[in-house]
Motif scaffolding. Structure first.
Motif, PDB file in Angstrom:
ATOM      1  N   TYR A  76       1.045  -1.417  -0.163  1.00 31.48           N
ATOM      2  CA  TYR A  76      -0.540   0.378   0.642  1.00 31.48           C
ATOM      3  C   TYR A  76       1.019   1.324   0.145  1.00 31.48           C
ATOM      4  O   TYR A  76       1.081   0.969   1.212  1.00 31.48           O
ATOM      5  N   SER A  77       0.766   2.141  -1.122  1.00 27.07           N
ATOM      6  CA  SER A  77       2.081   3.303  -1.507  1.00 27.07           C
ATOM      7  C   SER A  77       1.534   4.700  -1.751  1.00 27.07           C
ATOM      8  O   SER A  77       2.458   5.529  -1.643  1.00 27.07           O
ATOM      9  N   GLN A  78       0.143   4.627  -1.468  1.00 25.19           N
ATOM     10  CA  GLN A  78      -0.551   5.765  -1.506  1.00 25.19           C
ATOM     11  C   GLN A  78      -1.981   6.141  -1.406  1.00 25.19           C
ATOM     12  O   GLN A  78      -2.559   5.056  -1.377  1.00 25.19           O
ATOM     13  N   THR A 137       6.055   5.646   1.615  1.00 27.85           N
ATOM     14  CA  THR A 137       7.231   5.413   1.335  1.00 27.85           C
ATOM     15  C   THR A 137       8.591   4.354   2.111  1.00 27.85           C
ATOM     16  O   THR A 137       8.839   3.499   1.649  1.00 27.85           O
ATOM     17  N   ASP A 138       7.793   4.706   3.422  1.00 26.79           N
ATOM     18  CA  ASP A 138       9.122   4.896   4.482  1.00 26.79           C
ATOM     19  C   ASP A 138       8.210   3.873   5.616  1.00 26.79           C
ATOM     20  O   ASP A 138       8.810   3.596   6.415  1.00 26.79           O
ATOM     21  N   ILE A 139       7.368   3.157   5.533  1.00 25.51           N
ATOM     22  CA  ILE A 139       6.837   1.942   5.904  1.00 25.51           C
ATOM     23  C   ILE A 139       7.640   1.155   6.501  1.00 25.51           C
ATOM     24  O   ILE A 139       7.909   0.827   7.799  1.00 25.51           O
ATOM     25  N   TYR A 163       8.185   0.880  10.815  1.00 23.93           N
ATOM     26  CA  TYR A 163       7.234   0.031  11.242  1.00 23.93           C
ATOM     27  C   TYR A 163       7.980  -0.917  11.498  1.00 23.93           C
ATOM     28  O   TYR A 163       8.146  -2.207  12.168  1.00 23.93           O
ATOM     29  N   GLY A 164       8.918  -1.791  10.383  1.00 23.97           N
ATOM     30  CA  GLY A 164       9.463  -2.701  10.288  1.00 23.97           C
ATOM     31  C   GLY A 164       9.020  -3.912   9.658  1.00 23.97           C
ATOM     32  O   GLY A 164       9.689  -5.506   9.237  1.00 23.97           O
TER      33      GLY A 164
END
Ligand SMILES: Cc1cc2nc3c(=O)[nH]c(=O)nc-3n(C[C@H](O)[C@H](O)[C@H](O)COP(=O)(O)OP(=O)(O)OC[C@H]3O[C@@H](n4cnc5c(N)ncnc54)[C@H](O)[C@@H]3O)c2cc1C
Length: 417
Positions: free
Chosen positions: A72-74, A92-94, A98-99
């Motif tokens: 899920y990117s946007q 972008t930095d999930i 959050y690992g």
């Protein structure tokens, strides 16, 4: 049979029941699942799983590629009539933050992936077996054919319309119906991409939500949410609308929709949005349902998990992730448990761990559309930790931190210590 195994019975083989079967098998116990259906593959539904859920699936060795999971990117919101872009956000930095991943699935693919995990354990799944009663003190499960089995631990995962919740609560606990319902279906993505107007929303876009909304002053709004699933082969389309009189009596969430009703609601959307819906078949309708938090999940040898325990509106897409958290909590708390006599005390720890967290998530999901101060004061009745502020929006960093930074495995280990 190894001498120190608990005998576990699980009622229901949805996402919650299958996850519990994996978890309690990994904890070393002998697991039998009883499912009343024959597992017919569900159509027309997709689901989003946050890193709080996907890190549990990762731990179990879930095959994300086989399940066609997409990152899920946007999230884009457009006016449904003018197509004006209202907001656009990229995630972008999930995984760094959050690992683990934030994922879009076809619901049947998630279910199949969980079944594959169960089949790698010694757990057995019994299909076409309806449970009619559970004796919470003695762990006796009764079936529609009048047979019974006795288990050391019984996990009730019989879903939103749980008949068995009253056995744990000692009172009826009916569901509340929201005034909104949802039509939903899946479209082949290649057909959408090939369409000159519908394709514009999805060509060269990273996977995510594309939402078209229409609001009229003084009337509840219409909203069409779309997102890809099954590796990008399919586009999930959900149209949220005020429940029609004819839809008020519907039970379950797989009722065939009245296509004329659907077309009447879709007609005010821009032609390009209507093109996204064109040719839809197998449209289902579902009235959104919820329950208030309950006072306990466990009693005696029996524990409620999943929607049976904590049905909530899909506002934050956390229902299934909560079921995965329930399962991992059981795995941690029941690892190393050898005596049936220890089951009730372990379930008391489960309640102390899960009630505050899940109740907070339930209130956030059920009351998000109401006055924020009221929602916050209600959350504080159940949960003492930090929560998102009154201005925080769905899928904002504040909510993401609240949902995704929670590691149920660590929290269960602390609770068990
Ligand atoms: C429209 C919608 C969108 C959603 N979107 C998301 C999302 O994006 N992300 C998310 O995390 N969650 C989402 N959810 C919530 C999520 O789908 C549920 O939380 C999750 O599927 C619940 O799983 P469950 O196993 O508890 O229940 P179910 O899937 O309902 O499974 C219950 C099972 O028990 C069986 N059963 C029932 N009674 C008996 C009996 N007496 N004997 C034997 N078997 C029985 C049933 O046949 C069924 O297989 C959404 C929900 C809805 C309705």
């Amino acid at each position: 049979m190894p001498p120190h195994q608990l005998q576990v019975g699980i009622v229901g083989a949805g996402i919650a029941g299958l996850a519990a079967a994996v978890a309690l098998s990994h904890a070393g116990h002998s697991v039998s699942v009883y499912e009343k259906s024959q597992f017919r593959n569900e159509t027309g539904a997709a689901i989003i799983i946050g890193p709080n859920g996907s890190r549990i699936l990762s731990k179990w060795g879930f095959d994300f590629a086989a399940a066609g999971a997409l990152d899920y990117s946007q999230m884009r919101r457009l006016r449904g009539d003018t197509l004006a872009l209202d907001s656009e956000e990229f995630f972008t930095d999930i995984t760094t933050k959050y690992g683990d991943r934030w994922l879009l699935f076809h619901r049947a693919d998630l279910h199949t992936g969980l079944k594959t995990l169960v089949s790698a354990t010694h757990a057995e799944i019994n299909l076409g077996v309806e449970v009619t009663d559970v004796d919470v003190g003695r762990g006796i499960i009764s079936f529609a054919n009048r047979e019974t089995v006795t288990k050391d631990l019984v996990v009730i995962a019989d879903g939103a319309h749980s008949e068995l919740i009253s056995k744990v609560l000692g009172r009826p606990c009916p569901v509340n119906k929201s005034p909104m319902s949802m039509y939903r279906f899946l479209q082949p993505m290649d057909r959408i991409l090939a369409h000159p107007e519908a394709g514009q929303f999805y060509r060269d876009q990273p996977p995510g939500f594309t939402t078209f909304y229409k609001t009229e002053v003084g009337r509840p709004g219409l909203l069409i949410n779309t997102y890809p699933c099954r590796g990008g082969e399919l586009l999930y389309v959900a149209l949220v609308h005020p429940t029609k009189p004819a839809e008020r009596g519907l039970v379950g969430w797989d009722s065939p929709a009245d296509v004329d009703n659907f077309l009447a609601d879709a007609k005010d959307f821009h032609p390009a949005v209507q093109a996204v819906c064109d040719g839809a078949t197998d449209i289902k309708v579902y009235t959104q349902m919820w329950r208030d938090p309950v006072e306990r999940f466990a009693k005696g040898r029996v524990v409620l998990i999943g929607d049976a325990a904590h049905l909530m509106l899909p506002t934050h897409g956390q229902g299934a992730s909560m079921a995965l958290e329930d399962a991992m909590a059981l795995q941690v708390l029941f690892t190393g448990v050898e005596s049936p006599a220890d089951v009730p005390s372990k379930l008391e720890v489960f309640d102390r761990l899960r009630i505050p967290r899940v109740s907070a998530v339930q209130v956030m999901s059920n009351k998000m559309m109401g006055p924020p101060d009221k929602m916050i004061s209600e959350i504080k009745r159940y949960y003492g930790g930090e929560i998102p502020g009154p201005k925080a929006k769905t899928f904002s960093n504040e909510y993401n931190d609240f949902f995704f930074l929670y590691d149920v495995e660590n929290e269960a280990k602390k609770a068990a210590a």
